[in-house]
Every structure is written in C-alpha cells, then in structure tokens.
Design a protein around this motif. Structure first.
Motif, mmCIF file in Angstrom:
data_model
loop_
_atom_site.group_PDB
_atom_site.id
_atom_site.type_symbol
_atom_site.label_atom_id
_atom_site.label_comp_id
_atom_site.label_asym_id
_atom_site.label_seq_id
_atom_site.Cartn_x
_atom_site.Cartn_y
_atom_site.Cartn_z
ATOM 1 N N ASN A 157 -7.287 2.871 -1.832
ATOM 2 C CA ASN A 157 -6.328 3.354 -0.849
ATOM 3 C C ASN A 157 -7.018 3.658 0.477
ATOM 4 O O ASN A 157 -8.214 3.399 0.651
ATOM 5 N N LEU A 193 -3.767 -2.776 -0.275
ATOM 6 C CA LEU A 193 -4.221 -1.563 -0.939
ATOM 7 C C LEU A 193 -3.379 -1.343 -2.187
ATOM 8 O O LEU A 193 -2.185 -1.650 -2.212
ATOM 9 N N ARG A 252 -0.215 5.458 5.369
ATOM 10 C CA ARG A 252 0.589 5.284 4.154
ATOM 11 C C ARG A 252 2.063 5.121 4.492
ATOM 12 O O ARG A 252 2.768 4.309 3.883
ATOM 13 N N ASP A 308 -4.372 9.261 7.284
ATOM 14 C CA ASP A 308 -3.901 8.866 5.962
ATOM 15 C C ASP A 308 -2.377 8.876 5.890
ATOM 16 O O ASP A 308 -1.755 7.931 5.374
ATOM 17 N N ASP A 355 -6.113 3.390 -6.683
ATOM 18 C CA ASP A 355 -7.226 4.148 -6.120
ATOM 19 C C ASP A 355 -7.883 3.442 -4.937
ATOM 20 O O ASP A 355 -8.676 4.049 -4.217
#
Length: 520
Positions: free
Chosen positions: A170, A165, A392, A388, A168
């Motif tokens: 992502n 990733l 991340r 998310d 953008d």
C-alpha cells in the motif's frame, strides 16, 4: 535574509561571455502551468511591483513576477537564480554543455546556519550524469556559480508496467520501503491507469502532485516530515523539474536552511544546495496525470489567494493547527475534495497535555500548543497521514468505491485522471546524516526520539518579526487572536488540576510531544 550573489542580474539573459549554453531563468521555461515568458525577474526591493508584504521576504532574492496579462498566476515565484544551464554533464569540476562548451563550476556558499553541505559524496552522486543547473555566471572569474543541481535522469514516463496497490502493498509500504528509501535508487511506479486504455502517452499532460518528504536524520524535532502540493506539465521526455511547488513554512522565524514559504520551481524545492529537501531527507510523490488542466488550475488559483493572505499575516503558521499539511489540504477541502477525516489523536490526553505543559513551562502558550497537537484532525496535522489519506481516497474514487456521493470537484477530478504514478526520490548524499520515512503518529514520533530530552538534536531558529508598518487591521486582529482569554485558561487549568493526579501527569510526560517537536 541571505544574499545569493552580489550584483544580481535582473534583465532577461540568454548568453554571456560566449557561453551560449547559459540561458535566462525565463527562457523556454515554465513555472508549473504558466509559461515563464509571462513573468519578469526582479527582487524584493522592486517598488510597486506586487504585494508589499510578500516582497519584504525576498529583498535580496531573485523572484519572478507575473505580467499584467498573466491569468491565475502566483503573485511571485521564488526563482533564486537569474540563469540556468538546461543541459550539461558534470565531472566534479566542469559542466560540459550540450553545445560543446565547458564551464568551470563553483558552488554557491553554504549559509552560516546550515549545519551540513555538499561534499565528496554529493559530487560522486552527480558526477558524469546529465544535470540541469540554476545559478549565475560570475563575469570576473568566468565561473558559473551553481545554486541548484538537478539530475536530468529523474523523469516520469509511461514506460513502467501497471502495478496496482493491493493489501499490504500500500501507500504506507511504498513510503516506508527500505527505511524510507533515502539510500535507495530513484523509482517510478504506475499504480493506476484508465481501464481499457492503452498505456497513455504522458508527455505534455498536466499534473496535480502530492509531495511528501521524510524525517530528517539530524533533527529530533523533524520526524514528522513535510508536505506540499505541486502543479505543472510533464515534459517531452517526462521531465518535471519545472513544476511549481506550493511550499508553506513558518514566516515568523528564519529557516536554518534559508527556506522561505513560496511558490517555487521543483528543482529548487528538492535540490537547492542549501534549502533543497533532498539534501536532508528522502521524498515521495503521488502524481495524478490529467487529461485536462482544469483541476490543477483550480488548485493553483485557490492557493495563490491563500499565499496573499499568508504573506499579509491574515493568518499565521502554526505547527499543529496550520502547518504545511493543514494549509495545503484545506485548499483541496474548500474546492470540494471531501476525503474522510480520521479524527484527533486523543482528546483526553489533550487536557492533560495542556495542564502539564502549561504548568511545567509556566506558559499558557505552551499548554495550548500541546493541547492542539492532540486535538487536531490527523490529516491536517501529520504530512504522512495527509499523503496516505488523499492517495487512498483518490484511488478509491477512480475504481468507483469512494464510499460517498462525489462533489462536483471530485467528479471532475475522477473524469480527468489518466494515470496515477508513485515516485520515490532518494536523499542526495552529503555531510548530513541520512533521513528516513516520516512518522505517522505522535506515538511513533515520540518512540523515535531519545527518552532523555537533553540528548535531543535540535536546530534553534531566530525569530523574524513581521514589521508593524506592513500590518493592516486584519493582520493586527490575527496577532491578537493568538492568545486565549486568561480567565478561561485559569478556569480550565483549575478544572484539570482537580481531575488529574501527579502520578497521571508523570506517566503522560513520557508519551507527550513537546509543543515545538512536530515541526516540518
């Protein structure tokens, strides 16, 4: 409580009526990290078989109970069916099994409160593809009555090229692709593997998987999606149907789809004909493939303890403070995963929400729920935000940029991860409207809902009161603690009333979530 089939067969069954392709639900199976051979089939009427509060919820359901020798096993697994056909092709009427047998197929009935069901489009989805089917042989008719149909081509293997990733491109973009991907194809993407290593062979490796489901297309109270965490091992061909999903739902109301909070096999979680997530929305997974099972075992052991407390009503499901995301991520936090918090939505709006909803519905409880939506940490409130944030943070740890000193659990997780895979799972076509990506905020949630609340599609549910006879002192204390002190509430309402004008309350009305709207 619904009954799947009368006369449930609870003994270990390997074959009946010459159908050697029909296996016991325990035969050569796993429940996540555990071999199913360490369990036995029963139902909730089994006396003295386990935690009585947990058994009460499964009186007419097939469950698997661990043997005394099973370590770190869940207290029960909701299996739903005593038998399965592990490999067959479906032609719309028959199952053609791997050993050359042909089984006449009948679907388990739609439960009365389920507003849609398997139809011709569902049949077309499964027709002529290889499937795995949970159910039971009806000896009288000779038909195999299917409760869960799983597409066997849904696998995770090491074949996909590495596609990290970036920018953008992502996690949120993966989830939002094609409006959530409900009509897209099944997709697997490898976003990380250990640097310098050849593409790892994934077969047999343990996993810790974060599972996010999208917004429903026919329920304006369910744009927030759903969240769960699964453990298990990848099969020899990348199979993952036997992973164990830790699924938290409200125990104090009957789900219109028959869902009961429990540890449940992945094929049932996603593809049960009534309760499967994929029959009403798309889903997504972030899968940490591990070289060592210890991290996944640590999570499963801890969440097993949480289930005991949950069934005993030592704490209750709350749509803001303790929902599917909050309960799940709290387990990771207690283990030592310290992902960055994102803070509440808006504390100032929370005060207005409390006053407005409390006055509008003449209910302190409604005011409190509205207040909690705006003040709750967003990674505990929103399934999509939790997915998310954890994804991340995991990727940041793996590339050496976590922004903090890692805890012992985080260091162990970092050292054990061999690869990270993203999976997008389409919705199974049926008579239900297609779903979409989940909402990431209260503002997004409200922007999707009709401005006129009388036009909302809602699914009413019936309460399921927990029996007083099953409550212990801690459960009774939990029930009492659900109310705020009346004097404090009155004082707060008075203070808010002097600070907020009628005009401000009217503007707030358009942007505020109803207390029950952000449910999974």
């Amino acid at each position: 409580m619904r009954t799947f089939l009368p006369g449930i067969i609870l003994a270990g069954i390997t074959a009946q009526a010459g159908a050697t392709s029909i296996h016991s639900a325990l035969g050569s199976e796993n429940f996540g990290l555990q071999s199913a051979s360490q369990f036995r089939l029963a139902d909730g009427h089994c006396d003295g078989c386990g935690q009585k509060q947990a058994l009460w919820y499964f009186q007419d359901e097939v469950i698997a109970l661990p043997s005394a020798s099973a370590t770190d096993a869940p207290g029960l697994v909701w299996v739903g069916s005593p038998q399965l056909v592990p490999q067959a092709r479906f032609d719309g009427e028959f199952l053609h099994t791997a050993d050359g047998s042909t089984l006449n197929l009948r679907l388990a009935p739609k439960i009365a409160t389920n507003r849609s069901y398997f139809n011709a489009s569902s049949e077309a989805f499964f027709r002529q593809r290889e499937v795995r089917v949970r159910g039971q042989l009806d000896e009288k008719s000779g038909q195999f009555v299917a409760r869960t149909i799983w597409p066997s081509d849904f696998v995770i293997d090491s074949g996909p090229p590495l596609q990290p990733l970036a920018g953008d491109d992502n996690l949120q973009g993966f989830v939002r692709h094609a409006n959530g991907g409900a009509r897209s194809g099944y997709a697997v993407r490898k976003v990380w593997q250990r640097p310098g290593a050849a593409s790892p062979a994934l077969a047999g490796k343990p996993v810790l998987a974060i599972v996010l489901s999208g917004a429903q297309g026919d329920d304006d109270e369910a744009f927030g999606g759903h969240f769960a965490i699964a453990t298990g091992k990848l099969g020899q061909k990348g199979e993952w149907s036997d992973w164990l999903v830790n699924n938290f739902y409200n125990l104090d109301s009957f789900s219109e789809k028959g869902i009961v909070a429990s540890a449940v096999p992945m094929d049932n979680y996603l593809m049960d004909l009534n309760s499967g997530q994929q029959y009403y929305r798309p889903s997504y997974m972030l899968v940490a493939v591990l070289d060592d099972a210890r991290t996944a075992q640590a999570f499963q052991g801890k969440v097993n303890q949480v289930y005991r407390e949950f069934y005993a009503h030592h704490f209750s499901y709350k749509h803001a403070a303790d929902n599917c995301a909050g309960i799940s991520v709290d387990v990771l936090r207690k283990l030592g995963w310290q992902w960055p918090f994102q803070g509440p939505t808006n504390r100032l709006k929370a005060l207005g929400a409390f006053a407005y909803m409390g006055a509008k519905e003449m209910s302190f409880a409604s005011g409190r729920k509205a207040y909690e939506y705006f003040t709750e940490e967003q990674t505990r409130l929103h399934p999509a935000v939790a997915f998310d944030a954890l994804g991340r943070d995991l990727l940041a740890m793996l590339v050496g940029d976590p922004g903090r000193e890692l805890s012992g659990f985080e260091q162990q997780l970092k050292s054990d991860v061999a690869a990270v895979m993203l999976v997008r799972i389409p919705q199974v076509p049926s008579s239900r409207a297609f779903g979409s990506a989940p909402a990431y905020s209260i503002d997004e949630f409200m922007a999707r809902a009709p401005a006129d609340r009388s036009k909302w599609q809602v699914v009413p549910t019936e309460p399921r009161p927990f029996p007083e006879a099953l409550m212990d002192a801690q459960a009774r204390a939990n029930m009492r603690s659900s109310a705020w002190p009346v004097a404090g509430v009155l004082a707060l309402l008075g203070a808010i009333g002097t600070a907020w004008s009628w005009r401000r309350r009217q503007r707030l009305r358009a942007e505020m979530a109803h207390p029950e709207r952000l449910r999974a």
